[in-house]
Enzyme design. Sequence first.
Site, PDB file in Angstrom:
ATOM      1  N   GLY A  38      -2.570  21.388 -32.416  1.00 22.30           N
ATOM      2  CA  GLY A  38      -1.588  21.660 -31.364  1.00 22.30           C
ATOM      3  C   GLY A  38      -2.148  21.597 -29.954  1.00 22.30           C
ATOM      4  O   GLY A  38      -1.423  21.816 -28.989  1.00 22.30           O
ATOM      5  N   ASP A  47     -11.251  24.823 -37.011  1.00 26.49           N
ATOM      6  CA  ASP A  47     -11.307  23.527 -37.692  1.00 26.49           C
ATOM      7  C   ASP A  47     -10.530  23.698 -38.995  1.00 26.49           C
ATOM      8  O   ASP A  47     -10.918  24.492 -39.855  1.00 26.49           O
ATOM      9  CB  ASP A  47     -12.781  23.180 -37.971  1.00 26.49           C
ATOM     10  CG  ASP A  47     -12.935  21.893 -38.749  1.00 26.49           C
ATOM     11  OD1 ASP A  47     -11.938  21.368 -39.280  1.00 26.49           O
ATOM     12  OD2 ASP A  47     -14.082  21.415 -38.849  1.00 26.49           O
ATOM     13  N   VAL A  48      -9.450  22.941 -39.151  1.00 28.39           N
ATOM     14  CA  VAL A  48      -8.584  23.167 -40.318  1.00 28.39           C
ATOM     15  C   VAL A  48      -9.232  22.724 -41.633  1.00 28.39           C
ATOM     16  O   VAL A  48      -8.718  23.035 -42.709  1.00 28.39           O
ATOM     17  CB  VAL A  48      -7.201  22.484 -40.160  1.00 28.39           C
ATOM     18  CG1 VAL A  48      -6.367  23.181 -39.105  1.00 28.39           C
ATOM     19  CG2 VAL A  48      -7.328  20.995 -39.875  1.00 28.39           C
ATOM     20  N   ASN A  50      -0.202  19.330 -38.647  1.00 25.67           N
ATOM     21  CA  ASN A  50      -0.179  18.092 -37.861  1.00 25.67           C
ATOM     22  C   ASN A  50      -1.571  17.516 -37.603  1.00 25.67           C
ATOM     23  O   ASN A  50      -1.711  16.316 -37.365  1.00 25.67           O
ATOM     24  CB  ASN A  50       0.542  18.390 -36.531  1.00 25.67           C
ATOM     25  CG  ASN A  50       0.270  17.345 -35.485  1.00 25.67           C
ATOM     26  OD1 ASN A  50       0.923  16.305 -35.453  1.00 25.67           O
ATOM     27  ND2 ASN A  50      -0.728  17.579 -34.639  1.00 25.67           N
ATOM     28  N   TYR A  86      -7.955   6.387 -44.451  1.00 26.63           N
ATOM     29  CA  TYR A  86      -6.823   6.990 -43.734  1.00 26.63           C
ATOM     30  C   TYR A  86      -5.536   6.811 -44.552  1.00 26.63           C
ATOM     31  O   TYR A  86      -4.767   7.750 -44.735  1.00 26.63           O
ATOM     32  CB  TYR A  86      -6.690   6.346 -42.348  1.00 26.63           C
ATOM     33  CG  TYR A  86      -5.611   6.947 -41.476  1.00 26.63           C
ATOM     34  CD1 TYR A  86      -5.805   8.161 -40.829  1.00 26.63           C
ATOM     35  CD2 TYR A  86      -4.390   6.299 -41.282  1.00 26.63           C
ATOM     36  CE1 TYR A  86      -4.812   8.722 -40.019  1.00 26.63           C
ATOM     37  CE2 TYR A  86      -3.398   6.839 -40.476  1.00 26.63           C
ATOM     38  CZ  TYR A  86      -3.621   8.050 -39.840  1.00 26.63           C
ATOM     39  OH  TYR A  86      -2.633   8.594 -39.042  1.00 26.63           O
ATOM     40  N   ALA A  91      -5.257   6.363 -47.777  1.00 29.18           N
ATOM     41  CA  ALA A  91      -5.340   7.219 -48.965  1.00 29.18           C
ATOM     42  C   ALA A  91      -4.995   8.662 -48.588  1.00 29.18           C
ATOM     43  O   ALA A  91      -4.255   9.355 -49.301  1.00 29.18           O
ATOM     44  CB  ALA A  91      -6.741   7.151 -49.571  1.00 29.18           C
TER      45      ALA A  91
HETATM   46  P1  NAD Z   1      -4.696  12.989 -31.550  1.00 31.26           P
HETATM   47  O1  NAD Z   1      -6.038  12.515 -31.985  1.00 31.26           O
HETATM   48  O2  NAD Z   1      -4.168  12.493 -30.262  1.00 31.26           O
HETATM   49  O3  NAD Z   1      -4.640  14.585 -31.549  1.00 31.26           O
HETATM   50  C1  NAD Z   1      -5.033  15.282 -32.712  1.00 31.26           C
HETATM   51  C2  NAD Z   1      -5.280  16.738 -32.385  1.00 31.26           C
HETATM   52  O4  NAD Z   1      -5.743  17.350 -33.595  1.00 31.26           O
HETATM   53  C3  NAD Z   1      -6.378  16.938 -31.326  1.00 31.26           C
HETATM   54  O5  NAD Z   1      -6.012  17.992 -30.441  1.00 31.26           O
HETATM   55  C4  NAD Z   1      -7.591  17.305 -32.166  1.00 31.26           C
HETATM   56  O6  NAD Z   1      -8.541  18.123 -31.477  1.00 31.26           O
HETATM   57  C5  NAD Z   1      -6.955  18.039 -33.334  1.00 31.26           C
HETATM   58  N1  NAD Z   1      -7.789  18.012 -34.539  1.00 31.26           N
HETATM   59  C6  NAD Z   1      -8.384  16.948 -35.117  1.00 31.26           C
HETATM   60  N2  NAD Z   1      -9.099  17.345 -36.177  1.00 31.26           N
HETATM   61  C7  NAD Z   1      -8.950  18.680 -36.277  1.00 31.26           C
HETATM   62  C8  NAD Z   1      -9.461  19.669 -37.159  1.00 31.26           C
HETATM   63  N3  NAD Z   1     -10.304  19.351 -38.154  1.00 31.26           N
HETATM   64  N4  NAD Z   1      -9.107  20.958 -36.981  1.00 31.26           N
HETATM   65  C9  NAD Z   1      -8.272  21.307 -35.970  1.00 31.26           C
HETATM   66  N5  NAD Z   1      -7.785  20.431 -35.090  1.00 31.26           N
HETATM   67  C10 NAD Z   1      -8.108  19.129 -35.242  1.00 31.26           C
HETATM   68  O7  NAD Z   1      -3.707  12.613 -32.751  1.00 31.26           O
HETATM   69  P2  NAD Z   1      -2.120  12.396 -32.717  1.00 31.26           P
HETATM   70  O8  NAD Z   1      -1.861  10.966 -32.412  1.00 31.26           O
HETATM   71  O9  NAD Z   1      -1.485  13.455 -31.900  1.00 31.26           O
HETATM   72  O10 NAD Z   1      -1.780  12.582 -34.263  1.00 31.26           O
HETATM   73  C11 NAD Z   1      -1.260  13.783 -34.809  1.00 31.26           C
HETATM   74  C12 NAD Z   1      -0.944  13.569 -36.291  1.00 31.26           C
HETATM   75  O11 NAD Z   1      -0.022  12.478 -36.435  1.00 31.26           O
HETATM   76  C13 NAD Z   1      -2.176  13.166 -37.112  1.00 31.26           C
HETATM   77  O12 NAD Z   1      -2.100  13.751 -38.390  1.00 31.26           O
HETATM   78  C14 NAD Z   1      -2.060  11.660 -37.215  1.00 31.26           C
HETATM   79  O13 NAD Z   1      -2.739  11.150 -38.330  1.00 31.26           O
HETATM   80  C15 NAD Z   1      -0.565  11.493 -37.302  1.00 31.26           C
HETATM   81  N6  NAD Z   1      -0.084  10.168 -36.873  1.00 31.26           N
HETATM   82  C16 NAD Z   1      -0.282   9.722 -35.602  1.00 31.26           C
HETATM   83  C17 NAD Z   1       0.192   8.453 -35.244  1.00 31.26           C
HETATM   84  C18 NAD Z   1       0.031   7.900 -33.843  1.00 31.26           C
HETATM   85  O14 NAD Z   1       0.462   6.760 -33.610  1.00 31.26           O
HETATM   86  N7  NAD Z   1      -0.560   8.586 -32.900  1.00 31.26           N
HETATM   87  C19 NAD Z   1       0.864   7.664 -36.189  1.00 31.26           C
HETATM   88  C20 NAD Z   1       1.041   8.163 -37.480  1.00 31.26           C
HETATM   89  C21 NAD Z   1       0.571   9.423 -37.813  1.00 31.26           C
END
Ligand code: NAD
Length: 269
Positions: free
Chosen positions: A24, A72-73, A99, A164, A166
């Site tokens: 978040g 860290d989740v 998320n 990814y 998978a």
């Molecule tokens: P992002 O990389 O911009 O942000 C991800 C956030 O999650 C960051 O604040 C990061 O610090 C946090 N994070 C990462 N690993 C973590 C962990 N182990 N513990 C706690 N926090 C953690 O990513 P986004 O684009 O906002 O994506 C969010 C979700 O949506 C992800 O699951 C991603 O796979 C999915 N998604 C994104 C897209 C896209 O186009 N951006 C498309 C499909 C799916």
Amino acid sequence: MTDQIGSKIFQGHFKGRRALVTGGGSGIGLGIGQAFAEAGASVLLVDRSPKVADSAAVLREAGYDVEHALADVANEEQVKGAFARILDLWGGLDILVNNAGIITISNLEDLSVEEFNKVLNVNTTAVFLCCREAAPLLKASNNGVILNASSGQGRQGFIFTPHYAASKFGVIGLSQSLAKELAPSGIRVNSYCPGIVKTEMWEYNDHEWGSRLGNYKPGELIQEWIDGIPLKRPAEASDVANLLLFLASDAGSYITGQAINIDGGMFMN
Ligand code: NAD
């Protein structure tokens, strides 16, 4: 902060409900947290990056009930700590949004077991960890909702991202199984599949996928993908948040076990 139509439609609907949003601190997760807060929920933003403190502070200054936890989740103890914090703050949990996610880009022969497992750990195993920790709290809520981040890559694998894909197919299977197990406890479990959202994740993709392994100049790969979207634009975080508000609301009370595309028509299955 961007304008969110969904939180206007659902204004006040989530008053008294408590939401925990992983990842978040930025990107899609921050947009989701903002939307639930604007619609009346108390929101705990959980992230491994310290920037989550600033993100929560900005929303708090705008008048919303938003706190943060650093975790860290993929770390079991830190997950327990985040759930202890929401209990401490508001005495329970009604909405869990898993998320947080990561991606790396690699061809098969350069992909190490460590890199494969790292992506699976954050994108899939951590979803299980958070769902397990949340289950007793959501049972006590009597109106529990779990929303898990999958992806277009939970629908179809793409080149250079076998780990990814998978991990995101795994999220859908995990969500379906939990939807069946938790339905008698009044808990609904759905996953959401974004297409292209211009976050830091896509900046990385454009560089690694497009320029390093592909034959693209900066910005060309993402543009090619956007050109292939029927609605001809990438998603905003608020587009994803609007779907989640609906799914978590009483208007979504007959929806469970589904994986829903939010991608401008990129995938139609
Ligand atoms: P992002 O990389 O911009 O942000 C991800 C956030 O999650 C960051 O604040 C990061 O610090 C946090 N994070 C990462 N690993 C973590 C962990 N182990 N513990 C706690 N926090 C953690 O990513 P986004 O684009 O906002 O994506 C969010 C979700 O949506 C992800 O699951 C991603 O796979 C999915 N998604 C994104 C897209 C896209 O186009 N951006 C498309 C499909 C799916």
